[in-house]
Write a protein that holds these residues in place. Structure first.
Motif, mmCIF file in Angstrom:
data_model
loop_
_atom_site.group_PDB
_atom_site.id
_atom_site.type_symbol
_atom_site.label_atom_id
_atom_site.label_comp_id
_atom_site.label_asym_id
_atom_site.label_seq_id
_atom_site.Cartn_x
_atom_site.Cartn_y
_atom_site.Cartn_z
ATOM 1 N N ASP A 1 0.669 -1.120 -0.070
ATOM 2 C CA ASP A 1 -0.148 0.091 -0.022
ATOM 3 C C ASP A 1 0.722 1.261 -0.277
ATOM 4 N N SER A 2 2.163 1.137 0.821
ATOM 5 C CA SER A 2 2.909 2.316 0.734
ATOM 6 C C SER A 2 3.449 2.747 -0.422
ATOM 7 N N ARG B 1 -0.243 3.476 -3.376
ATOM 8 C CA ARG B 1 -1.387 4.259 -3.121
ATOM 9 C C ARG B 1 -1.076 5.732 -3.529
ATOM 10 N N MET C 1 -1.901 5.444 -7.319
ATOM 11 C CA MET C 1 -3.266 5.383 -7.668
ATOM 12 C C MET C 1 -3.877 6.530 -7.494
ATOM 13 N N GLN C 2 -3.380 7.422 -6.426
ATOM 14 C CA GLN C 2 -3.753 8.834 -6.130
ATOM 15 C C GLN C 2 -3.566 9.571 -7.345
ATOM 16 N N MET D 1 -8.138 4.667 -8.023
ATOM 17 C CA MET D 1 -8.836 4.361 -6.832
ATOM 18 C C MET D 1 -10.300 4.113 -7.305
ATOM 19 N N ARG E 1 -13.619 2.533 -2.984
ATOM 20 C CA ARG E 1 -12.666 2.568 -1.958
ATOM 21 C C ARG E 1 -12.341 4.056 -1.819
ATOM 22 N N SER F 1 -8.171 5.973 4.928
ATOM 23 C CA SER F 1 -6.908 6.014 4.300
ATOM 24 C C SER F 1 -6.131 4.793 4.806
ATOM 25 N N PRO G 1 -5.907 -0.879 3.208
ATOM 26 C CA PRO G 1 -4.847 -1.062 2.303
ATOM 27 C C PRO G 1 -5.432 -1.192 0.723
ATOM 28 N N VAL G 2 -4.652 -0.800 -0.136
ATOM 29 C CA VAL G 2 -5.172 -0.823 -1.819
ATOM 30 C C VAL G 2 -4.216 -1.874 -2.371
#
Length: 196
Positions: A55-56, A59, A62-63, A68, A72, A77, A80-81
């Motif tokens: 995720d770190s 993310r 994705m942003q 995203m 979701r 926040s 996890p994605v």
């Protein structure tokens, strides 16, 4: 077959090759700075694969590209994605990782693959920087404690010297021997005056 193939949306895959530097020391000072690398390269590379998929790293990408999912986007926040279309593989017998991303848009595919590699690089640098900064802060505290202990020891030594009546601890001259030396000087002067 031609009509069906024309109706299928083409999927483009972009791949970024990441070279993992295994020679860089983990620690800056102490035992970690001189520690020899072990034969745990498989575990290390698997860890890096999972880190790229974490995720770190994912993310921020994705942003940046608004990848995203809508369901979701409203969640907190801390959740996890995972990025669909991302694949990380290792080239056997090397320290290379192939990071691939698939998308119908070829430009987006290439941009996301490059952004993932950059995000991974930034994350590892930031992690090492934070570890070094924490170690530096710890060492500064240790140095301050040692300095305070040295000053306390110096003050205690000074009190101890005063209690023993020492004038100069380097020459080990006590007050009594200094007085005896003064009396000898005065006696010599008085003897000279009497003779004169």
């Amino acid at each position: 077959a031609y009509v069906v193939s024309k109706r299928i949306t083409p999927i483009y895959e972009s791949t970024v090759t990441i070279n993992i530097d295994r020679q860089m020391p983990i620690g800056v000072v102490g035992q970690d700075a001189t520690r020899a690398m072990g034969n745990d390269s498989d575990q290390f590379l698997l860890t890096q694969v999972k880190l790229i998929q974490s995720d770190s790293v994912i993310r921020p990408v994705m942003q940046q590209f608004q990848l995203m999912p809508p369901e979701r986007a409203s969640q907190t926040s801390e959740t996890p994605v995972a990025l669909a279309g991302l694949k990380v593989t290792r080239v056997p017998g090397t320290f290379l990782l192939l990071t691939s991303y698939r998308s119908p848009d070829p430009n987006l595919s290439a941009a996301v693959a490059n952004a993932i590699a950059k995000s991974y690089r930034d994350y590892t640098y930031e992690t090492r920087y934070r570890a070094t900064a924490n170690l530096s802060t710890f060492m500064e505290k240790q140095m301050e404690e040692l300095k305070a202990k040295t000053e306390r020891s110096g003050a205690a030594l000074s009190k101890f010297e005063q209690a023993l009546g020492m004038i100069d601890p380097e020459q080990k001259i006590s007050i009594m021997s200094a007085r005896l030396l003064q009396l000898n000087t005065d006696y010599g002067a008085a003897e000279g005056e009497r003779i004169a």
